[in-house]
Design a protein around this motif. Structure first.
Motif, PDB file in Angstrom:
ATOM      1  N   PRO A   1      87.718  76.399 -45.910  1.00  0.00           N
ATOM      2  CA  PRO A   1      87.676  77.400 -46.987  1.00  0.00           C
ATOM      3  C   PRO A   1      88.997  78.150 -47.175  1.00  0.00           C
ATOM      4  O   PRO A   1      89.387  78.442 -48.305  1.00  0.00           O
ATOM      5  CB  PRO A   1      86.570  78.368 -46.542  1.00  0.00           C
ATOM      6  CG  PRO A   1      85.790  77.658 -45.539  1.00  0.00           C
ATOM      7  CD  PRO A   1      86.670  76.643 -44.922  1.00  0.00           C
ATOM      8  N   ILE A   2      89.695  78.434 -46.082  1.00  0.00           N
ATOM      9  CA  ILE A   2      90.967  79.151 -46.189  1.00  0.00           C
ATOM     10  C   ILE A   2      92.004  78.276 -46.880  1.00  0.00           C
ATOM     11  O   ILE A   2      92.756  78.750 -47.742  1.00  0.00           O
ATOM     12  CB  ILE A   2      91.447  79.602 -44.794  1.00  0.00           C
ATOM     13  CG1 ILE A   2      90.471  80.613 -44.198  1.00  0.00           C
ATOM     14  CG2 ILE A   2      92.840  80.204 -44.866  1.00  0.00           C
ATOM     15  CD1 ILE A   2      90.779  81.003 -42.771  1.00  0.00           C
TER      16      ILE A   2
ATOM     17  N   LYS B   1      91.445  75.857 -49.034  1.00  0.00           N
ATOM     18  CA  LYS B   1      91.063  75.745 -50.451  1.00  0.00           C
ATOM     19  C   LYS B   1      91.445  77.015 -51.209  1.00  0.00           C
ATOM     20  O   LYS B   1      91.939  76.953 -52.338  1.00  0.00           O
ATOM     21  CB  LYS B   1      89.559  75.479 -50.553  1.00  0.00           C
ATOM     22  CG  LYS B   1      89.069  75.308 -51.956  1.00  0.00           C
ATOM     23  CD  LYS B   1      89.556  74.020 -52.550  1.00  0.00           C
ATOM     24  CE  LYS B   1      88.896  73.795 -53.896  1.00  0.00           C
ATOM     25  NZ  LYS B   1      89.308  72.567 -54.508  1.00  0.00           N
ATOM     26  N   ALA B   2      91.235  78.175 -50.584  1.00  0.00           N
ATOM     27  CA  ALA B   2      91.584  79.440 -51.227  1.00  0.00           C
ATOM     28  C   ALA B   2      93.092  79.566 -51.409  1.00  0.00           C
ATOM     29  O   ALA B   2      93.558  80.097 -52.421  1.00  0.00           O
ATOM     30  CB  ALA B   2      91.049  80.609 -50.403  1.00  0.00           C
TER      31      ALA B   2
ATOM     32  N   HIS C   1      93.270  81.961 -54.669  1.00  0.00           N
ATOM     33  CA  HIS C   1      92.026  82.695 -54.882  1.00  0.00           C
ATOM     34  C   HIS C   1      92.258  84.191 -54.717  1.00  0.00           C
ATOM     35  O   HIS C   1      93.027  84.617 -53.860  1.00  0.00           O
ATOM     36  CB  HIS C   1      90.980  82.208 -53.874  1.00  0.00           C
ATOM     37  CG  HIS C   1      89.576  82.420 -54.303  1.00  0.00           C
ATOM     38  ND1 HIS C   1      88.952  83.630 -54.248  1.00  0.00           N
ATOM     39  CD2 HIS C   1      88.658  81.552 -54.809  1.00  0.00           C
ATOM     40  CE1 HIS C   1      87.714  83.508 -54.678  1.00  0.00           C
ATOM     41  NE2 HIS C   1      87.514  82.260 -55.039  1.00  0.00           N
TER      42      HIS C   1
ATOM     43  N   LEU D   1      91.090  85.976 -51.074  1.00  0.00           N
ATOM     44  CA  LEU D   1      91.605  85.279 -49.894  1.00  0.00           C
ATOM     45  C   LEU D   1      91.300  86.040 -48.609  1.00  0.00           C
ATOM     46  O   LEU D   1      90.908  85.444 -47.598  1.00  0.00           O
ATOM     47  CB  LEU D   1      93.109  85.044 -50.032  1.00  0.00           C
ATOM     48  CG  LEU D   1      93.778  84.282 -48.907  1.00  0.00           C
ATOM     49  CD1 LEU D   1      93.180  82.891 -48.792  1.00  0.00           C
ATOM     50  CD2 LEU D   1      95.264  84.200 -49.132  1.00  0.00           C
TER      51      LEU D   1
ATOM     52  N   ILE E   1      87.577  85.617 -47.758  1.00  0.00           N
ATOM     53  CA  ILE E   1      87.294  84.261 -47.279  1.00  0.00           C
ATOM     54  C   ILE E   1      87.805  84.077 -45.857  1.00  0.00           C
ATOM     55  O   ILE E   1      87.127  83.482 -45.011  1.00  0.00           O
ATOM     56  CB  ILE E   1      87.904  83.224 -48.244  1.00  0.00           C
ATOM     57  CG1 ILE E   1      87.185  83.285 -49.590  1.00  0.00           C
ATOM     58  CG2 ILE E   1      87.847  81.828 -47.660  1.00  0.00           C
ATOM     59  CD1 ILE E   1      87.863  82.512 -50.686  1.00  0.00           C
ATOM     60  N   THR E   2      88.990  84.621 -45.561  1.00  0.00           N
ATOM     61  CA  THR E   2      89.536  84.524 -44.206  1.00  0.00           C
ATOM     62  C   THR E   2      88.653  85.260 -43.212  1.00  0.00           C
ATOM     63  O   THR E   2      88.347  84.736 -42.127  1.00  0.00           O
ATOM     64  CB  THR E   2      90.962  85.090 -44.174  1.00  0.00           C
ATOM     65  OG1 THR E   2      91.756  84.396 -45.127  1.00  0.00           O
ATOM     66  CG2 THR E   2      91.576  84.942 -42.796  1.00  0.00           C
TER      67      THR E   2
ATOM     68  N   THR F   1      85.448  83.380 -42.654  1.00  0.00           N
ATOM     69  CA  THR F   1      85.678  82.168 -41.865  1.00  0.00           C
ATOM     70  C   THR F   1      85.777  82.497 -40.386  1.00  0.00           C
ATOM     71  O   THR F   1      85.209  81.798 -39.550  1.00  0.00           O
ATOM     72  CB  THR F   1      86.959  81.467 -42.342  1.00  0.00           C
ATOM     73  OG1 THR F   1      86.810  81.151 -43.724  1.00  0.00           O
ATOM     74  CG2 THR F   1      87.208  80.198 -41.576  1.00  0.00           C
TER      75      THR F   1
ATOM     76  N   ALA G   1      81.452  81.631 -46.831  1.00  0.00           N
ATOM     77  CA  ALA G   1      82.886  81.524 -47.112  1.00  0.00           C
ATOM     78  C   ALA G   1      83.193  80.247 -47.887  1.00  0.00           C
ATOM     79  O   ALA G   1      84.022  80.248 -48.805  1.00  0.00           O
ATOM     80  CB  ALA G   1      83.678  81.557 -45.800  1.00  0.00           C
TER      81      ALA G   1
ATOM     82  N   ALA H   1      84.807  80.144 -51.626  1.00  0.00           N
ATOM     83  CA  ALA H   1      86.089  79.466 -51.810  1.00  0.00           C
ATOM     84  C   ALA H   1      86.009  78.350 -52.849  1.00  0.00           C
ATOM     85  O   ALA H   1      86.946  78.149 -53.613  1.00  0.00           O
ATOM     86  CB  ALA H   1      86.576  78.894 -50.482  1.00  0.00           C
TER      87      ALA H   1
END
Length: 128
Positions: free
Chosen positions: A43-44, A46-47, A52, A55, A58-59, A62, A75, A79
């Motif tokens: 996911p990180i 992809k972001a 994104h 971010l 999402i981090t 994750t 997440a 993402a």
């Protein structure tokens, strides 16, 4: 050689086989850990590629996902789904403008030539 005796015990081959087995075991565990890490960081990555806006969220999700795995799924969802486009689509459905939102853009029709229309009629009569 009897059935009771062991073929490689107390020899140099025994030590070599133990070293080979240890290297394979450590390599397998390291490869599994690396693969888990790469999937977990998906996911990180992809972001970052989509730049994104969420971010940081999402981090954080994750990293929390290492403890609670359902948070990692959240997440991944954040993402990979474009939130702005999804909200626009929901807004259009809510307002009743879904007839134009779901239709694909079509190219302008090309003028038919006499040869192509005759060929179509011959194929139609053949299948009829």
């Amino acid at each position: 050689m009897s059935l009771v005796s062991m073929p490689f015990v107390d020899s140099g081959v025994d030590t070599a086989l133990h070293i080979v087995a240890a290297v394979i075991l450590i390599g397998s565990v390291a490869a599994a850990a690396y693969g888990f890490w790469r999937i977990h960081e998906l996911p990180i990555q992809k972001a970052h590629t989509q730049e994104h806006h969420q971010l940081g969220l999402i981090t954080a999700l994750t990293w929390i996902g290492f403890i609670w795995h359902w948070v990692w799924v959240l997440a991944v969802f954040i993402a990979f789904v474009d939130g702005e486009q999804a909200l626009r689509r929901i807004r259009d459905i809510w307002k009743g403008d879904d007839k134009t939102a779901g239709e694909p853009i079509q190219a302008a029709p090309t003028p038919a030539t006499p040869c192509s229309s005759t060929a179509m009629t011959e194929k139609e009569t053949e299948h009829a």
